[in-house]
Design a protein around this motif. Structure first.
Motif, PDB file in Angstrom:
ATOM      1  N   GLY A 103       0.707  -1.143  -0.061  1.00  0.00           N
ATOM      2  CA  GLY A 103       0.023   0.072   0.106  1.00  0.00           C
ATOM      3  C   GLY A 103       0.855   1.319  -0.131  1.00  0.00           C
ATOM      4  O   GLY A 103       0.662   2.130  -0.764  1.00  0.00           O
ATOM      5  N   ASP A 126      -9.269   4.715   3.159  1.00  0.00           N
ATOM      6  CA  ASP A 126      -9.849   5.019   1.709  1.00  0.00           C
ATOM      7  C   ASP A 126      -9.600   4.164   0.661  1.00  0.00           C
ATOM      8  O   ASP A 126      -8.551   3.332   0.785  1.00  0.00           O
ATOM      9  CB  ASP A 126      -9.305   6.525   1.303  1.00  0.00           C
ATOM     10  CG  ASP A 126      -9.576   7.802   2.315  1.00  0.00           C
ATOM     11  OD1 ASP A 126     -10.342   7.417   3.092  1.00  0.00           O
ATOM     12  OD2 ASP A 126      -9.139   8.714   2.081  1.00  0.00           O
ATOM     13  N   THR A 127     -10.690   3.960  -0.029  1.00  0.00           N
ATOM     14  CA  THR A 127     -10.249   3.536  -1.355  1.00  0.00           C
ATOM     15  C   THR A 127      -9.615   3.801  -2.363  1.00  0.00           C
ATOM     16  O   THR A 127      -9.731   5.157  -2.599  1.00  0.00           O
ATOM     17  CB  THR A 127     -11.697   2.976  -1.767  1.00  0.00           C
ATOM     18  OG1 THR A 127     -12.685   2.321  -0.760  1.00  0.00           O
ATOM     19  CG2 THR A 127     -11.688   1.697  -3.117  1.00  0.00           C
ATOM     20  N   PRO A 128      -8.664   3.374  -3.163  1.00  0.00           N
ATOM     21  CA  PRO A 128      -8.349   1.934  -3.226  1.00  0.00           C
ATOM     22  C   PRO A 128      -7.145   1.599  -2.122  1.00  0.00           C
ATOM     23  O   PRO A 128      -6.815   0.554  -2.043  1.00  0.00           O
ATOM     24  CB  PRO A 128      -7.853   1.782  -4.436  1.00  0.00           C
ATOM     25  CG  PRO A 128      -7.239   3.085  -4.963  1.00  0.00           C
ATOM     26  CD  PRO A 128      -8.049   4.178  -4.233  1.00  0.00           C
ATOM     27  N   TRP A 129      -6.452   2.661  -1.587  1.00  0.00           N
ATOM     28  CA  TRP A 129      -5.450   2.227  -0.844  1.00  0.00           C
ATOM     29  C   TRP A 129      -5.539   1.262   0.144  1.00  0.00           C
ATOM     30  O   TRP A 129      -4.481   0.407   0.508  1.00  0.00           O
ATOM     31  CB  TRP A 129      -4.874   3.668  -0.067  1.00  0.00           C
ATOM     32  CG  TRP A 129      -4.981   4.674  -1.249  1.00  0.00           C
ATOM     33  CD1 TRP A 129      -5.790   5.784  -1.073  1.00  0.00           C
ATOM     34  CD2 TRP A 129      -3.835   4.764  -2.350  1.00  0.00           C
ATOM     35  NE1 TRP A 129      -5.402   6.485  -2.299  1.00  0.00           N
ATOM     36  CE2 TRP A 129      -4.370   5.959  -2.998  1.00  0.00           C
ATOM     37  CE3 TRP A 129      -2.818   4.066  -2.808  1.00  0.00           C
ATOM     38  CZ2 TRP A 129      -3.737   6.597  -4.343  1.00  0.00           C
ATOM     39  CZ3 TRP A 129      -2.400   4.712  -3.890  1.00  0.00           C
ATOM     40  CH2 TRP A 129      -2.669   5.820  -4.603  1.00  0.00           C
ATOM     41  N   LYS A 130      -6.528   1.268   0.952  1.00  0.00           N
ATOM     42  CA  LYS A 130      -6.871   0.339   1.968  1.00  0.00           C
ATOM     43  C   LYS A 130      -6.740  -1.060   1.530  1.00  0.00           C
ATOM     44  O   LYS A 130      -6.465  -2.033   2.304  1.00  0.00           O
ATOM     45  CB  LYS A 130      -8.144   0.605   2.673  1.00  0.00           C
ATOM     46  CG  LYS A 130      -9.458   0.454   2.146  1.00  0.00           C
ATOM     47  CD  LYS A 130     -10.459   0.654   3.218  1.00  0.00           C
ATOM     48  CE  LYS A 130     -11.891   0.795   2.400  1.00  0.00           C
ATOM     49  NZ  LYS A 130     -12.799   0.817   3.345  1.00  0.00           N
ATOM     50  N   TYR A 131      -7.064  -1.318   0.223  1.00  0.00           N
ATOM     51  CA  TYR A 131      -7.173  -2.528  -0.411  1.00  0.00           C
ATOM     52  C   TYR A 131      -5.910  -3.168  -0.940  1.00  0.00           C
ATOM     53  O   TYR A 131      -5.727  -4.417  -1.187  1.00  0.00           O
ATOM     54  CB  TYR A 131      -8.364  -2.722  -1.407  1.00  0.00           C
ATOM     55  CG  TYR A 131      -9.740  -2.441  -0.864  1.00  0.00           C
ATOM     56  CD1 TYR A 131     -10.093  -3.142   0.465  1.00  0.00           C
ATOM     57  CD2 TYR A 131     -10.775  -1.751  -1.361  1.00  0.00           C
ATOM     58  CE1 TYR A 131     -11.380  -2.995   0.930  1.00  0.00           C
ATOM     59  CE2 TYR A 131     -11.901  -1.372  -0.941  1.00  0.00           C
ATOM     60  CZ  TYR A 131     -12.106  -2.082   0.359  1.00  0.00           C
ATOM     61  OH  TYR A 131     -13.446  -1.872   0.742  1.00  0.00           O
ATOM     62  N   ILE A 132      -5.054  -2.280  -1.506  1.00  0.00           N
ATOM     63  CA  ILE A 132      -3.884  -2.777  -2.230  1.00  0.00           C
ATOM     64  C   ILE A 132      -2.990  -3.821  -1.535  1.00  0.00           C
ATOM     65  O   ILE A 132      -2.753  -4.946  -2.243  1.00  0.00           O
ATOM     66  CB  ILE A 132      -3.002  -1.454  -2.681  1.00  0.00           C
ATOM     67  CG1 ILE A 132      -4.001  -0.500  -3.802  1.00  0.00           C
ATOM     68  CG2 ILE A 132      -1.800  -1.983  -3.127  1.00  0.00           C
ATOM     69  CD1 ILE A 132      -3.358   0.754  -3.892  1.00  0.00           C
ATOM     70  N   VAL A 135      -5.248  -7.146  -0.728  1.00  0.00           N
ATOM     71  CA  VAL A 135      -5.501  -8.031  -1.923  1.00  0.00           C
ATOM     72  C   VAL A 135      -4.291  -8.694  -2.507  1.00  0.00           C
ATOM     73  O   VAL A 135      -4.110  -9.852  -2.818  1.00  0.00           O
ATOM     74  CB  VAL A 135      -6.079  -7.059  -3.144  1.00  0.00           C
ATOM     75  CG1 VAL A 135      -6.175  -7.812  -4.299  1.00  0.00           C
ATOM     76  CG2 VAL A 135      -7.499  -6.789  -2.755  1.00  0.00           C
ATOM     77  N   ILE A 169     -12.909  -9.482   2.042  1.00  0.00           N
ATOM     78  CA  ILE A 169     -13.150  -7.886   2.248  1.00  0.00           C
ATOM     79  C   ILE A 169     -14.788  -7.561   2.681  1.00  0.00           C
ATOM     80  O   ILE A 169     -15.140  -6.508   3.486  1.00  0.00           O
ATOM     81  CB  ILE A 169     -12.814  -7.256   0.991  1.00  0.00           C
ATOM     82  CG1 ILE A 169     -11.354  -7.250   0.765  1.00  0.00           C
ATOM     83  CG2 ILE A 169     -13.368  -5.874   0.657  1.00  0.00           C
ATOM     84  CD1 ILE A 169     -10.940  -6.647  -0.419  1.00  0.00           C
ATOM     85  N   ASP A 173     -14.847  -5.783   5.879  1.00  0.00           N
ATOM     86  CA  ASP A 173     -14.614  -4.343   5.883  1.00  0.00           C
ATOM     87  C   ASP A 173     -16.010  -3.603   5.228  1.00  0.00           C
ATOM     88  O   ASP A 173     -16.189  -2.513   5.751  1.00  0.00           O
ATOM     89  CB  ASP A 173     -13.523  -4.058   4.586  1.00  0.00           C
ATOM     90  CG  ASP A 173     -13.333  -2.560   4.138  1.00  0.00           C
ATOM     91  OD1 ASP A 173     -12.914  -1.961   5.257  1.00  0.00           O
ATOM     92  OD2 ASP A 173     -13.714  -2.119   3.252  1.00  0.00           O
ATOM     93  N   ASN A 184      -3.476  -1.984   7.603  1.00  0.00           N
ATOM     94  CA  ASN A 184      -3.788  -0.652   8.023  1.00  0.00           C
ATOM     95  C   ASN A 184      -3.499  -0.199   9.577  1.00  0.00           C
ATOM     96  O   ASN A 184      -3.462   1.105   9.481  1.00  0.00           O
ATOM     97  CB  ASN A 184      -4.913  -0.188   7.127  1.00  0.00           C
ATOM     98  CG  ASN A 184      -5.087  -0.469   5.713  1.00  0.00           C
ATOM     99  OD1 ASN A 184      -4.160  -0.216   5.107  1.00  0.00           O
ATOM    100  ND2 ASN A 184      -6.011  -1.084   5.249  1.00  0.00           N
TER     101      ASN A 184
END
Lengths: 187, 527
Positions: A103, A126-132, A135, A169, A173, A184
């Motif tokens: 991230g 925040d999307t997309p940072w929290k998912y990078i 995933v 997710i 989430d 995170n």
């Protein structure tokens, strides 16, 4: 386990226990087995771990001194499993290591391209940072062991990894605003 | 308030708790919904080889706590869900055992001996019906014994045992678990000792957190979820994956079942003929289940062996022999392993001592949420004001009966439809379970250290399984460690610093002597 293996296990555990009783516990606790507080004798912080180590010592001595099964009964039970276990662990650790750094690295890359200077901590929910990170790392940690077991990198393994991560997710989430996916919370 | 008043409050807490939805104008409580959902999930988990009840409970617990929060209102829905899983998984385990010769849970192994031969004769659904009838009967019997025994045992403990005796009882429980569970007393002692050592890291009464090596990482100690889930769940996942690899990835559920043309429902005379076997196995399972640490696998083995011996003595020569598709073989195994689940809660609720993995998760839930401390103090029938812990205890008993009702009504149909789950390949399912568990722990702890700790404990659990050491004494010692130390400190202070405080009272001395005896006897049998 074989007789020799059982004896070795017993000796290793007994040695560890002796090391705990004589070195680790005395050096790493501030109070002894018992201590005097305002003229009253009380149990010190070292007693409970010492008793625990005595449990390990007794168990180790039992294994080392008492006879176990013969070699013919059961040869090395870890043959064929230990190597795979280590490889699988390495894959999972690698997955979570990628999760930890992906991230912030993606953000640094985006900042370089856009000429901005943002802090990952402020974007961690925040999307997309929290998912990078989750995933990428999650897919490695799931698909890696599957590929290892199947001895081939397959599209199916990657799809299972991606699908499972998407499911997690959706589970952790989407319904909860106050929960943070890994990694995170560390930022 | 009298005892019946508490029972009634417990029932109301389940049926009139926070409402989930309304059905025809009647509110359905969240607890009720959660027990039913847990039960169905338990059947799914039990019917999936490699998954099982403990893994389902481990994955669910952090999600449930996230959803319901840390308020006393969360106790019944969360613990009700876990109880549902515990009961559902027991009957679910019989499905792949009968249909594919693959036990869904370890305690269903003996079910394969007669269940699969019956399936091969085209009687799979009949075998499943026998398994369901036996499982539901054993489970209900065991719950009744739990409800009758746990309060009285707790009252006796409160009335007759003082601090030194309670400390000695905890030591006896640990020795017993170390001596009887897993490979050998030597390995059991090592496992329990390591569990105690781990729980004492970063704790203590002094300003300096002991055994923390002066590091920030260790000075908060190991989170209980990291230690328990790491050793139990991750250890299992590593071991099963590695073993599957060693077995050259033999996929589960390869066996085929023939057409089920000889299938039919059970008749009343058949049920009547099975009942004595079911009852005897239920008693065996309940007695074994009430002892901490002895699991349902041993109960199933003893139940099956005793039924076989009786069958060999009393049955006519032309009767179907055990191991070739005898209905009584299935009945004996399933009644015995199912009757362990209720009885296993007797030491948990009356003494605060977890007896098996399912009980560990119930204690973990209670500790995480707060407001309910399983142990003798729960059963204080106070009259001047309501004891909320006692209401929760009777609420839990009510949840168990709701799960039993589910078992008797929809359990059979649902379990019979779960046969396809046996074909889910283990090596694809287990990595998902692993990452799901680690994610659930992270969500609860919100620090990567917890993930590394869990992986570390997972490696320890894997190593323990490789050398034939049971991880259960480790987990139980980890849970009881703090209580044992507190109790010893208080006893020591209460006796004026008497170093022989564990031997001055006759009851405590007997408990201590038994602690030594159980290890010595166990060691003489198998070191």
């Amino acid at each position: 386990m074989s007789r020799t293996g059982t004896r070795a296990l017993g000796l290793i555990c007994a040695s560890f226990a002796v090391l705990c009783i004589t070195v680790w516990i005395p050096l790493d606790t501030d109070t002894g087995l018992i201590e005097k507080v305002r003229r009253r004798v009380e149990i010190g912080d070292a007693l409970a771990p010492t008793v625990a180590a005595v449990f390990v010592l007794m168990g180790g001595l039992l294994l080392a001194l008492a006879p176990g099964p013969t070699e013919a009964e059961d040869r090395a039970p870890w043959r064929g499993t230990l190597g795979f276990g280590v490889a699988m662990l390495a894959m999972i650790v690698a997955g979570f290591a990628v999760m930890l750094v992906a991230g912030p690295m993606a953000l640094a890359l985006a900042d370089t391209v856009q000429g901005s200077a943002r802090e990952y901590r402020l974007l961690r929910a925040d999307t997309p940072w929290k998912y990078i990170g989750f995933v990428l790392g999650g897919v490695i940690a799931i698909s890696g062991p599957i590929c290892l077991a199947e001895r081939a990198v397959t599209i199916r393994a990657l799809l299972i990894g991606a699908g499972a991560v998407a499911g997690m997710i959706a589970l952790f989430d989407l319904p909860f605003d106050d929960l943070l996916l890994p990694p995170n919370g560390d930022y | 308030m009298d005892a019946l008043g508490y029972v009634w409050l417990g029932i109301l807490a389940v049926f009139q708790g926070p409402e989930a939805f309304a059905l025809l104008g009647v509110g359905v409580s969240v607890t009720l919904v959660m027990v039913c959902a847990g039960f169905l999930l338990g059947i799914v988990a039990g019917a999936t080889p490699g998954l099982g009840g403990p893994i389902a409970m481990a994955i669910s617990l952090p999600i449930l706590i996230s959803a319901f929060g840390f308020t006393p209102d969360a106790l019944l829905p969360v613990m009700g869900f876990l109880i549902g899983i515990m009961k559902g998984a027991t009957i679910g385990g019989a499905v792949p055992a009968i249909l594919f010769n693959t036990p869904g849970t370890p305690d269903s192994y003996m079910t394969t001996l007669d269940g699969y031969p019956m399936a091969m004769k085209g009687q799979a659904r009949r075998a499943l019906r026998i398994a369901h009838l036996s499982s539901a009967s054993g489970d209900t019997f065991s719950d009744i014994v739990l409800i009758l025994c746990a309060p009285f045992l707790a009252l006796m403990v409160e009335a007759y045992l003082d601090l030194p005796e309670k400390t000695a009882l905890l030591i006896l429980s640990l020795s017993f678990i170390a001596a009887v569970v897993g490979g050998s007393p030597g390995k059991g002692l090592i496992s329990a000792g390591l569990g105690l050592l781990a729980v004492y890291v970063g704790t203590g009464e002094d300003f300096y957190p002991r055994l923390s090596m002066g590091t920030q990482t260790l000075n908060r100690g190991f989170p209980i979820a990291a230690a328990v889930l790491g050793v139990l769940i991750l250890g299992t996942v590593f071991h099963q994956m590695a073993q599957g690899h060693a077995d050259r990835l033999r996929p589960s559920g390869d066996a085929k079942t023939p057409d089920q043309d000889a299938d039919r429902a059970l008749s009343w005379p058949e049920v009547r003929a099975l009942m004595p076997t079911i009852l005897r196995s239920s008693v065996i399972g309940t007695v074994i289940g009430a002892l901490p640490g002895i699991g349902s696998t041993l109960a199933a083995t003893i139940g099956y062996t005793s039924a076989k011996a009786r069958h060999d003595r009393h049955s006519p020569p032309d009767a179907t022999a055990f191991g070739t598709g005898a209905p009584r073989g299935i009945a004996a195994t399933e009644a015995a392993n199912s009757s362990v689940s209720g009885a296993n809660l007797i030491p948990v609720l009356s003494l605060g001592i977890p007896g098996n993995t399912a009980a560990v998760f119930l204690i973990l839930a209670a500790e995480s949420i707060g407001g309910f401390n399983p142990g003798p103090s729960v059963f204080r029938f106070t009259t001047d004001q309501v004891n909320p812990e006692l209401v929760i205890a009777f609420g839990l008993f009510t949840c168990m009966f709701v799960a039993n009702l589910m078992n008797w009504t929809v359990g059979g149909v649902f379990m019979r439809s779960m046969g396809f789950l046996a074909r889910v390949p283990r090596h694809r399912l287990l990595p998902v379970v692993l990452v799901l568990t680690l994610t659930a722990i992270y969500v609860q702890e919100t620090r990567m250290e917890a993930v590394w700790f869990t992986l570390g404990f997972g490696v320890l659990g894997f190593g323990m399984r490789l050398v034939g050491m049971s991880p259960l004494p480790f987990v139980i010692a980890f849970i009881l460690g703090a209580k044992l130390e507190d109790s010893a400190r208080q006893s020591f202070s209460a006796t004026g610093g008497d170093p022989w405080f564990l031997f001055t009272s006759p009851v405590a001395a007997v408990f201590m002597a038994l602690s030594v005896l159980v290890v010595v006897l166990g060691a003489r049998r198998r070191p």
